[in-house]
Design a protein around this motif. Structure first.
Motif, PDB file in Angstrom:
ATOM      1  N   THR A   9      12.385   5.749 -13.280  1.00 33.65           N
ATOM      2  CA  THR A   9      11.771   6.292 -14.493  1.00 33.65           C
ATOM      3  C   THR A   9      12.790   7.045 -15.334  1.00 33.65           C
ATOM      4  OG1 THR A   9       9.656   6.479 -13.331  1.00 33.65           O
ATOM      5  CG2 THR A   9       9.907   7.737 -15.365  1.00 33.65           C
ATOM      6  N   PHE A  12      14.969   4.524 -16.909  1.00 30.48           N
ATOM      7  CA  PHE A  12      14.204   3.863 -17.973  1.00 30.48           C
ATOM      8  C   PHE A  12      14.207   4.712 -19.246  1.00 30.48           C
ATOM      9  CE2 PHE A  12      10.057   2.751 -19.961  1.00 30.48           C
ATOM     10  CZ  PHE A  12      10.323   1.412 -20.208  1.00 30.48           C
ATOM     11  N   ILE A  13      14.055   6.008 -19.111  1.00 35.88           N
ATOM     12  CA  ILE A  13      14.068   6.900 -20.272  1.00 35.88           C
ATOM     13  C   ILE A  13      15.445   6.898 -20.920  1.00 35.88           C
ATOM     14  CG2 ILE A  13      13.915   9.327 -20.970  1.00 35.88           C
ATOM     15  CD1 ILE A  13      11.683   9.602 -18.832  1.00 35.88           C
ATOM     16  N   VAL A  15      17.621   4.438 -20.857  1.00 36.61           N
ATOM     17  CA  VAL A  15      17.758   3.141 -21.527  1.00 36.61           C
ATOM     18  C   VAL A  15      16.982   3.138 -22.842  1.00 36.61           C
ATOM     19  CG1 VAL A  15      17.139   0.688 -21.357  1.00 36.61           C
ATOM     20  CG2 VAL A  15      18.273   1.818 -19.457  1.00 36.61           C
ATOM     21  N   CYS A  16      15.802   3.720 -22.861  1.00 42.33           N
ATOM     22  CA  CYS A  16      15.003   3.784 -24.085  1.00 42.33           C
ATOM     23  C   CYS A  16      15.716   4.572 -25.187  1.00 42.33           C
ATOM     24  CB  CYS A  16      13.638   4.403 -23.808  1.00 42.33           C
ATOM     25  SG  CYS A  16      12.551   3.384 -22.827  1.00 42.33           S
ATOM     26  N   VAL A  17      16.279   5.703 -24.832  1.00 42.29           N
ATOM     27  CA  VAL A  17      16.991   6.525 -25.812  1.00 42.29           C
ATOM     28  C   VAL A  17      18.236   5.785 -26.304  1.00 42.29           C
ATOM     29  CG1 VAL A  17      18.274   8.675 -26.113  1.00 42.29           C
ATOM     30  CG2 VAL A  17      16.074   8.695 -24.940  1.00 42.29           C
ATOM     31  N   LEU A  19      18.784   2.567 -26.371  1.00 45.28           N
ATOM     32  CA  LEU A  19      18.353   1.429 -27.187  1.00 45.28           C
ATOM     33  C   LEU A  19      17.979   1.889 -28.590  1.00 45.28           C
ATOM     34  CD1 LEU A  19      17.823  -1.611 -27.098  1.00 45.28           C
ATOM     35  CD2 LEU A  19      15.529  -1.114 -26.312  1.00 45.28           C
ATOM     36  N   THR A  20      17.287   3.000 -28.689  1.00 39.44           N
ATOM     37  CA  THR A  20      16.918   3.545 -29.998  1.00 39.44           C
ATOM     38  C   THR A  20      18.149   3.908 -30.810  1.00 39.44           C
ATOM     39  OG1 THR A  20      14.877   4.410 -29.054  1.00 39.44           O
ATOM     40  CG2 THR A  20      15.586   5.331 -31.150  1.00 39.44           C
ATOM     41  N   THR A  61      22.755  -4.204 -27.742  1.00 37.42           N
ATOM     42  CA  THR A  61      21.313  -4.209 -27.938  1.00 37.42           C
ATOM     43  C   THR A  61      20.657  -5.262 -27.056  1.00 37.42           C
ATOM     44  OG1 THR A  61      21.582  -3.474 -30.218  1.00 37.42           O
ATOM     45  CG2 THR A  61      19.472  -4.444 -29.646  1.00 37.42           C
ATOM     46  N   VAL A  65      18.020  -4.478 -24.058  1.00 35.54           N
ATOM     47  CA  VAL A  65      16.665  -5.036 -24.128  1.00 35.54           C
ATOM     48  C   VAL A  65      16.312  -5.737 -22.816  1.00 35.54           C
ATOM     49  CG1 VAL A  65      15.273  -6.840 -25.232  1.00 35.54           C
ATOM     50  CG2 VAL A  65      16.522  -5.200 -26.625  1.00 35.54           C
ATOM     51  N   PHE A  68      15.696  -3.064 -20.307  1.00 37.19           N
ATOM     52  CA  PHE A  68      14.427  -2.424 -20.643  1.00 37.19           C
ATOM     53  C   PHE A  68      13.246  -3.215 -20.083  1.00 37.19           C
ATOM     54  CE2 PHE A  68      10.775  -2.210 -23.508  1.00 37.19           C
ATOM     55  CZ  PHE A  68      10.516  -0.847 -23.533  1.00 37.19           C
ATOM     56  N   ALA A  72      10.764  -2.118 -17.083  1.00 39.14           N
ATOM     57  CA  ALA A  72       9.340  -1.990 -17.400  1.00 39.14           C
ATOM     58  C   ALA A  72       8.501  -2.821 -16.426  1.00 39.14           C
ATOM     59  CB  ALA A  72       9.069  -2.426 -18.839  1.00 39.14           C
TER      60      ALA A  72
END
Length: 80
Positions: A9, A12-13, A15-17, A19-20, A61, A65, A68, A72
């Motif tokens: 988790t 994952f967070i 990776v999300c940041v 990616l943004t 990117t 992805v 990500f 997920a």
């Protein structure tokens, strides 16, 4: 098992940041719309963009992805 879920988790967070941030750093593709009318003859490959900063951002990117979606899917397994 809970420790693994917590580590995934947190990853994952991150990776999300990331990616943004990478998506926001990319240039818009609106300047390329002139090629539809035949105004710009240069193609994407002739500019050698793969080695430029923009090319690296596109590759980064795509890689993020993939990570990500894999994370997920793994985090939504009923194993945890």
């Amino acid at each position: 098992m809970e420790t693994l879920k917590l580590v995934l988790t947190i990853f994952f967070i991150i990776v999300c940041v990331a990616l943004t941030v990478i998506i926001l750093l990319q240039e818009g593709k609106q300047q390329g719309l002139g090629t539809i009318g035949g105004q710009n003859i240069e193609s994407y490959w002739s500019k050698n963009k793969g080695r430029s900063r923009e090319g690296m951002l596109v590759k980064g990117t795509a890689a993020l992805v993939v990570v990500f979606f894999i994370l997920a899917a793994v985090l939504n397994l009923s194993v945890f």
